[in-house]
Design a protein around this motif. Structure first.
Motif, PDB file in Angstrom:
ATOM      1  N   ASP A 184     -50.645  49.171  10.374  1.00 12.35           N
ATOM      2  CA  ASP A 184     -52.059  48.852  10.541  1.00 12.35           C
ATOM      3  C   ASP A 184     -52.790  48.854   9.204  1.00 12.35           C
ATOM      4  OD1 ASP A 184     -51.247  51.707  11.068  1.00 12.35           O
ATOM      5  OD2 ASP A 184     -53.362  52.016  10.602  1.00 12.35           O
ATOM      6  N   ASN A 185     -52.131  49.361   8.155  1.00 10.05           N
ATOM      7  CA  ASN A 185     -52.704  49.419   6.812  1.00 10.05           C
ATOM      8  C   ASN A 185     -52.436  48.083   6.104  1.00 10.05           C
ATOM      9  OD1 ASN A 185     -52.785  49.746   3.898  1.00 10.05           O
ATOM     10  ND2 ASN A 185     -52.870  51.946   4.213  1.00 10.05           N
ATOM     11  N   TYR A 186     -53.510  47.357   5.794  1.00  9.48           N
ATOM     12  CA  TYR A 186     -53.415  46.020   5.193  1.00  9.48           C
ATOM     13  C   TYR A 186     -52.603  46.024   3.901  1.00  9.48           C
ATOM     14  CZ  TYR A 186     -55.201  41.910   2.638  1.00  9.48           C
ATOM     15  OH  TYR A 186     -55.308  40.766   1.903  1.00  9.48           O
ATOM     16  N   LEU A 187     -52.890  46.980   3.016  1.00  9.13           N
ATOM     17  CA  LEU A 187     -52.200  47.043   1.727  1.00  9.13           C
ATOM     18  C   LEU A 187     -50.734  47.411   1.901  1.00  9.13           C
ATOM     19  CD1 LEU A 187     -54.911  48.902  -0.389  1.00  9.13           C
ATOM     20  CD2 LEU A 187     -54.386  46.458  -0.410  1.00  9.13           C
ATOM     21  N   LEU A 188     -50.467  48.364   2.796  1.00  9.69           N
ATOM     22  CA  LEU A 188     -49.096  48.837   2.978  1.00  9.69           C
ATOM     23  C   LEU A 188     -48.205  47.753   3.549  1.00  9.69           C
ATOM     24  CD1 LEU A 188     -47.138  51.173   2.756  1.00  9.69           C
ATOM     25  CD2 LEU A 188     -47.908  51.965   5.009  1.00  9.69           C
ATOM     26  N   ALA A 230     -63.183  38.905  15.853  1.00  8.77           N
ATOM     27  CA  ALA A 230     -63.420  40.170  15.146  1.00  8.77           C
ATOM     28  C   ALA A 230     -63.200  40.016  13.647  1.00  8.77           C
ATOM     29  CB  ALA A 230     -62.500  41.251  15.698  1.00  8.77           C
ATOM     30  N   THR A 231     -63.806  40.921  12.899  1.00  7.60           N
ATOM     31  CA  THR A 231     -63.590  40.982  11.454  1.00  7.60           C
ATOM     32  C   THR A 231     -63.150  42.401  11.091  1.00  7.60           C
ATOM     33  OG1 THR A 231     -65.911  41.561  11.033  1.00  7.60           O
ATOM     34  CG2 THR A 231     -65.326  39.213  10.958  1.00  7.60           C
ATOM     35  N   VAL A 232     -62.511  42.525   9.958  1.00  9.67           N
ATOM     36  CA  VAL A 232     -62.075  43.827   9.460  1.00  9.67           C
ATOM     37  C   VAL A 232     -62.788  44.067   8.142  1.00  9.67           C
ATOM     38  CG1 VAL A 232     -60.130  45.202   8.650  1.00  9.67           C
ATOM     39  CG2 VAL A 232     -59.835  43.647  10.588  1.00  9.67           C
ATOM     40  N   LYS A 233     -63.431  45.222   8.026  1.00 13.83           N
ATOM     41  CA  LYS A 233     -64.181  45.527   6.819  1.00 13.83           C
ATOM     42  C   LYS A 233     -63.237  46.046   5.745  1.00 13.83           C
ATOM     43  CE  LYS A 233     -68.344  46.740   7.382  1.00 13.83           C
ATOM     44  NZ  LYS A 233     -68.984  45.552   6.765  1.00 13.83           N
ATOM     45  N   MET A 234     -63.252  45.369   4.598  1.00 14.72           N
ATOM     46  CA  MET A 234     -62.422  45.757   3.464  1.00 14.72           C
ATOM     47  C   MET A 234     -63.248  45.657   2.191  1.00 14.72           C
ATOM     48  SD  MET A 234     -58.744  44.001   4.227  1.00 14.72           S
ATOM     49  CE  MET A 234     -58.224  44.542   2.602  1.00 14.72           C
ATOM     50  N   ASP A 243     -58.051  34.948   9.184  1.00 16.51           N
ATOM     51  CA  ASP A 243     -57.649  34.827   7.783  1.00 16.51           C
ATOM     52  C   ASP A 243     -56.547  35.827   7.431  1.00 16.51           C
ATOM     53  OD1 ASP A 243     -59.587  32.926   7.626  1.00 16.51           O
ATOM     54  OD2 ASP A 243     -60.942  34.033   6.315  1.00 16.51           O
ATOM     55  N   MET A 244     -56.674  37.047   7.975  1.00 20.72           N
ATOM     56  CA  MET A 244     -55.652  38.061   7.724  1.00 20.72           C
ATOM     57  C   MET A 244     -54.320  37.660   8.352  1.00 20.72           C
ATOM     58  SD  MET A 244     -57.807  41.602   8.207  1.00 20.72           S
ATOM     59  CE  MET A 244     -56.575  42.601   7.396  1.00 20.72           C
ATOM     60  N   LEU A 245     -54.390  37.064   9.540  1.00 19.79           N
ATOM     61  CA  LEU A 245     -53.173  36.604  10.231  1.00 19.79           C
ATOM     62  C   LEU A 245     -52.478  35.506   9.425  1.00 19.79           C
ATOM     63  CD1 LEU A 245     -51.215  36.252  12.595  1.00 19.79           C
ATOM     64  CD2 LEU A 245     -52.962  34.861  13.746  1.00 19.79           C
ATOM     65  N   THR A 246     -53.270  34.546   8.945  1.00 21.74           N
ATOM     66  CA  THR A 246     -52.705  33.458   8.139  1.00 21.74           C
ATOM     67  C   THR A 246     -52.019  34.005   6.893  1.00 21.74           C
ATOM     68  OG1 THR A 246     -54.433  31.936   8.911  1.00 21.74           O
ATOM     69  CG2 THR A 246     -53.261  31.335   6.884  1.00 21.74           C
ATOM     70  N   GLU A 247     -52.658  34.980   6.249  1.00 20.97           N
ATOM     71  CA  GLU A 247     -52.092  35.565   5.047  1.00 20.97           C
ATOM     72  C   GLU A 247     -50.820  36.350   5.352  1.00 20.97           C
ATOM     73  OE1 GLU A 247     -54.046  37.416   1.103  1.00 20.97           O
ATOM     74  OE2 GLU A 247     -54.598  38.437   2.954  1.00 20.97           O
ATOM     75  N   TYR A 248     -50.831  37.088   6.471  1.00 18.34           N
ATOM     76  CA  TYR A 248     -49.670  37.874   6.880  1.00 18.34           C
ATOM     77  C   TYR A 248     -48.460  36.974   7.105  1.00 18.34           C
ATOM     78  CZ  TYR A 248     -46.857  41.083   9.762  1.00 18.34           C
ATOM     79  OH  TYR A 248     -45.849  41.853  10.274  1.00 18.34           O
TER      80      TYR A 248
END
Length: 293
Positions: A184-188, A230-234, A243-248
């Motif tokens: 669940d950790n974006y960076l990890l 939804a959005t995730v605050k970073m 956008d996070m899914l596309t990057e993943y």
């Protein structure tokens, strides 16, 4: 100053105190964020940081309940929990801070045992032969590896020292990195995928293929996002889940391609949902991961 600006300033202070390992202050700041700014922050992220601080302070029972709540919510959505960082930190709490025991247990877990642990709260010692294979690589104690993996998920310059240590460990790190691509950790999860692209072997092909083809529903459950809007605050920014899914997916595809060249197979896309692996001839063309070394 707006409430969002005030919350961002406090989040920045929390990150700074986390780097200083001032866990008492981290917990204090997280408590204030949750009490006063719950409407403008990423609540699960702050709760996770707070629980990590409690764990470092030896307040294991309090931290354990937070990680359990995360996993129960995840499991109700039908998503795996064995590979989450919550499970790893829950095990650290269970073992009263013994990171080596926690890592040994974490690597040996399958999903059925993870669910049993969640429901019963009982942790059986790993049996012989259930741990990772004995691959070639620099010797690295599980406790040391656990420390470097934890650093890998932080927004600090020190994370790159840990990144280099894990990369130097080579194939020995693969069983520990694989569960983290679902973190669940974006960076990890991003750095773990990148490392698997550099040290991975045939064992990482299928997991990376699944990551490259992950559905939106599975991804939202993985990061605890309620819906597709939804959005995730970073770092004070609201990042759309799409956008996070596309990057993943892109990270996983790039890592998969890097591994395929190294082990002599080629990954071909037959459709958006299916990936096929076929033999590949050696090439002298420089790829992006070779150019940017």
């Amino acid at each position: 100053m707006t409430r969002t600006d005030a919350a961002k300033r406090m989040l920045d202070e929390t990150k700074l105190e986390l780097e200083r390992k001032n866990h008492t202050r981290v917990v204090e700041l997280c408590d204030k964020l949750l009490a006063d700014y719950s409407d403008v922050i990423n609540m699960p992220g702050v709760q996770d940081t707070r629980a990590g601080g409690l764990c470092k302070l030896g307040r294991f029972a309090e931290a354990e309940s937070v990680f359990r709540e995360f996993m129960e919510r995840h499991e109700k959505l039908g998503m795996p929990i064995a590979s989450t960082t919550w499970m790893y930190h829950w095990l650290i709490c269970h073992y009263k801070g013994d990171e080596r025991k926690a890592m040994d247990q974490f690597v040996a877990l399958d999903e059925a045992r993870a669910v049993a642990l969640l429901n019963q709260g009982d942790v059986a010692e790993p049996t012989a032969g259930t741990g990772p294979e004995e691959p070639v690589g620099n010797a690295l104690e599980p406790a040391d590896l656990a420390r470097h993996l934890e650093e890998l998920g932080k927004a600090s310059n020190k994370c790159w020292d840990s990144y280099a240590v894990i990369e130097a460990a080579g194939a020995i790190a693969i069983p520990y990195l694989l569960p983290l691509i679902n973190s669940d950790n974006y960076l990890l999860r991003g750095r773990s995928i990148d490392l698997l692209g550099k040290v991975g072997d045939a064992r990482v092909v299928e997991p990376l293929k699944r990551a490259a083809a992950i559905s939106e529903k599975e991804f939202r459950a993985m990061i605890s996002a309620p819906d597709r809007a939804a959005t995730v605050k970073m770092d004070g920014l609201d990042i759309p889940v799409h956008d996070m899914l596309t990057e993943y997916r892109r990270w996983a595809k790039n890592a998969l391609e890097a591994v395929s060249v190294r082990i002599g197979v080629q990954v071909q896309k037959d459709s958006p949902e299916e990936t096929k692996v076929t033999p590949q001839q050696p090439t002298t063309t420089k790829r992006w991961w070779q150019v940017w070394k």
